[in-house]
Design a protein around this motif. Structure first.
Motif, mmCIF file in Angstrom:
data_model
loop_
_atom_site.group_PDB
_atom_site.id
_atom_site.type_symbol
_atom_site.label_atom_id
_atom_site.label_comp_id
_atom_site.label_asym_id
_atom_site.label_seq_id
_atom_site.Cartn_x
_atom_site.Cartn_y
_atom_site.Cartn_z
ATOM 1 N N PRO A 89 -16.106 -36.164 -61.769
ATOM 2 C CA PRO A 89 -16.641 -34.817 -61.792
ATOM 3 C C PRO A 89 -16.758 -34.196 -60.418
ATOM 4 O O PRO A 89 -17.327 -34.762 -59.520
ATOM 5 C CB PRO A 89 -18.009 -35.000 -62.441
ATOM 6 C CG PRO A 89 -18.330 -36.431 -62.315
ATOM 7 C CD PRO A 89 -17.073 -37.170 -62.165
ATOM 8 N N HIS A 90 -16.204 -33.083 -60.254
ATOM 9 C CA HIS A 90 -16.169 -32.157 -59.141
ATOM 10 C C HIS A 90 -16.314 -32.785 -57.764
ATOM 11 O O HIS A 90 -17.041 -32.338 -56.903
ATOM 12 C CB HIS A 90 -17.150 -31.012 -59.368
ATOM 13 C CG HIS A 90 -18.557 -31.185 -58.843
ATOM 14 N ND1 HIS A 90 -19.345 -32.261 -59.072
ATOM 15 C CD2 HIS A 90 -19.282 -30.334 -58.083
ATOM 16 C CE1 HIS A 90 -20.534 -32.091 -58.497
ATOM 17 N NE2 HIS A 90 -20.509 -30.936 -57.887
ATOM 18 N N GLY A 117 -27.942 -36.555 -57.752
ATOM 19 C CA GLY A 117 -26.671 -36.769 -57.084
ATOM 20 C C GLY A 117 -26.679 -38.004 -56.211
ATOM 21 O O GLY A 117 -27.738 -38.469 -55.771
ATOM 22 N N LYS A 169 -22.252 -34.297 -61.041
ATOM 23 C CA LYS A 169 -23.006 -33.068 -61.266
ATOM 24 C C LYS A 169 -24.475 -33.403 -61.460
ATOM 25 O O LYS A 169 -24.822 -34.346 -62.155
ATOM 26 C CB LYS A 169 -22.483 -32.348 -62.510
ATOM 27 C CG LYS A 169 -21.059 -31.832 -62.365
ATOM 28 C CD LYS A 169 -20.602 -31.155 -63.642
ATOM 29 C CE LYS A 169 -19.176 -30.638 -63.503
ATOM 30 N NZ LYS A 169 -18.712 -30.016 -64.771
ATOM 31 N N THR A 170 -25.322 -32.644 -60.824
ATOM 32 C CA THR A 170 -26.749 -32.856 -61.011
ATOM 33 C C THR A 170 -27.183 -32.226 -62.327
ATOM 34 O O THR A 170 -26.666 -31.188 -62.734
ATOM 35 C CB THR A 170 -27.551 -32.242 -59.846
ATOM 36 O OG1 THR A 170 -27.238 -30.856 -59.758
ATOM 37 C CG2 THR A 170 -27.184 -32.921 -58.542
#
Length: 405
Positions: free
Chosen positions: A6-7, A84, A202-203
């Motif tokens: 993720p990102h 995170g 992602k948080t």
């Protein structure tokens, strides 16, 4: 099932390094953090001479580390999933730096204990988070390599700590200051590196401190018990060598060089890493019984080394027991992970690590108590017998479970 990334490298208010570079920066920070947790090991004898405390108090100071680790595990075990990875790694490094600063000014027992608790907090926060970060940052088909790098960084750092501080204490001035000053410099460098890594997850909300009470599903309990018995025995050995090996060398073998003490402790962790990396896969289903057998052999060598006051036998015990600890630990964890439900795998693993960190602390305090009553040699021999019996019971349980299938 494919693993998503993720990102990584998503929009940020500060510059970030490429994912491949970030991977190695995290591995380096992992090794440097774990190095700090064993840095004081060869120095305990020097602190004993300066402050005049007993072997028992030396083991209590060491065991304070496990208090910090367990506190971090039960309070912060899932924080990195919420805030995170990067925001969790940085406080772990801060705890490591605070520990070093406390040790720089440590002139009494409360400060030594405080430094060890902070060191334990850094390890408890960092270990799981750094491992997960390495997996997150690795290529999609390189999860196994990320786990291997995490193992090397963890055990390599643990082994390098006593070796570094022992050499500095032996060869350089200010033996109770220079090792921590060097480590603080290393921490400053790796902290800058962690500041530059991209956030790989992602948080999902705000973290809440809460006590984690791991639950064991019915289907994994038998496997968990067998792995925990062997794991307890192996981690008790790590605790013994880390906390008491300098006293063994100084009081029984009359070898008080800090560099030698650091090298002996380093040998145990190096052997553990070698066992985990090179032996578990080739041994396959035989890994757990072989690991238990090596622990038993290592304790026999330890008893012989203490009885004969032999450095060679003590080193052989360190190598053999370290291999046994590494093999039995990794095989046991793999067996638990294989049987635990996917949705509870982290919870079950957390319970396993709680057992292991109790093992690394409580038994060595028992050795300290016994040393004040019956002497260090008898206490060490009694400890070795108890560990051998635990490993033997785990060996019998594993063989019996195989016969029932």
């Amino acid at each position: 099932m494919s693993r998503t990334l993720p990102h990584v490298g998503a929009r940020s208010r500060w510059p970030t390094v490429p994912r491949h570079t970030a991977f190695w920066l995290v591995a380096l920070a992992f090794a440097v953090t774990m190095l700090g947790t064993t840095l004081p090991t060869p120095l305990y004898v020097l602190y004993q001479h300066r402050l005049g405390f007993s072997t028992l108090m030396s083991t209590v100071i060491f065991a304070a580390y496990a208090v910090g680790v367990l506190t971090a595990l039960v309070l912060f075990g899932r924080v990195s999933d919420v805030v995170g990875r990067r925001r969790t790694l940085l406080p772990g490094l801060a705890c490591a730096a605070l520990s070093g600063l406390v040790f720089l000014g440590a002139d009494d027992l409360p400060l030594l204990i405080t430094g060890r608790v902070l060191s334990g907090l850094s390890a408890g926060i960092f270990t799981g988070t750094a491992t997960a970060t390495l997996v997150d940052l690795a290529d999609e088909d390189a999860g196994e390599r990320a786990t291997l790098v995490a193992t090397v960084a963890n055990m390599g750092g643990l082994g390098a700590g006593p070796l570094l501080s022992g050499m500095l204490a032996q060869l350089a001035p200010a033996p109770l200051r220079l090792p921590f000053e060097v480590h603080l410099g290393m921490l400053a460098l790796v902290t800058a590196g962690i500041w530059l890594i991209p956030e790989p997850v992602k948080t999902i909300g705000r973290p809440r401190l809460r006590i984690t009470r791991p639950r064991l599903p019915e289907r994994v309990r038998a496997t968990f018990l067998r792995a925990s018995i062997a794991g307890f025995a192996g981690f008790a050995v790590l605790g013994l060598f880390t906390a008491v090996a300098p006293s063994f060398l100084g009081r029984l073998l009359h070898l008080s060089d800090p560099a030698l003490s650091g090298a002996v402790v380093c040998t145990v962790f190096a052997a553990s890493a070698i066992g985990q990396i090179t032996l578990v896969r080739p041994l396959g289903r035989a890994a757990q019984p072989v690991g238990c057998g090596l622990l038993i052999a290592g304790m026999a060598l330890l008893i012989a080394g203490l009885a004969a006051e032999s450095l060679v036998l003590l080193l052989c015990a360190a190598v053999t027991a370290g291999l046994g600890q590494g093999v039995s630990f990794r095989a046991g964890l793999a067996a638990i992970n294989a049987e635990a439900p996917a949705g509870q795998r982290a919870e079950v693993a957390s319970a396993f690590f709680i057992v292991l960190y109790v093992a690394i602390s409580v038994p060595v305090v028992g050795v300290g108590v016994a040393a004040d009553v019956v002497g260090l040699r008898a206490a060490g021999i009694g400890f070795a017998l108890a560990v051998a019996l635990l490993a033997a019971s785990a060996l019998v349980a594993v063989r019996r479970s195989r016969g029932e299938r």
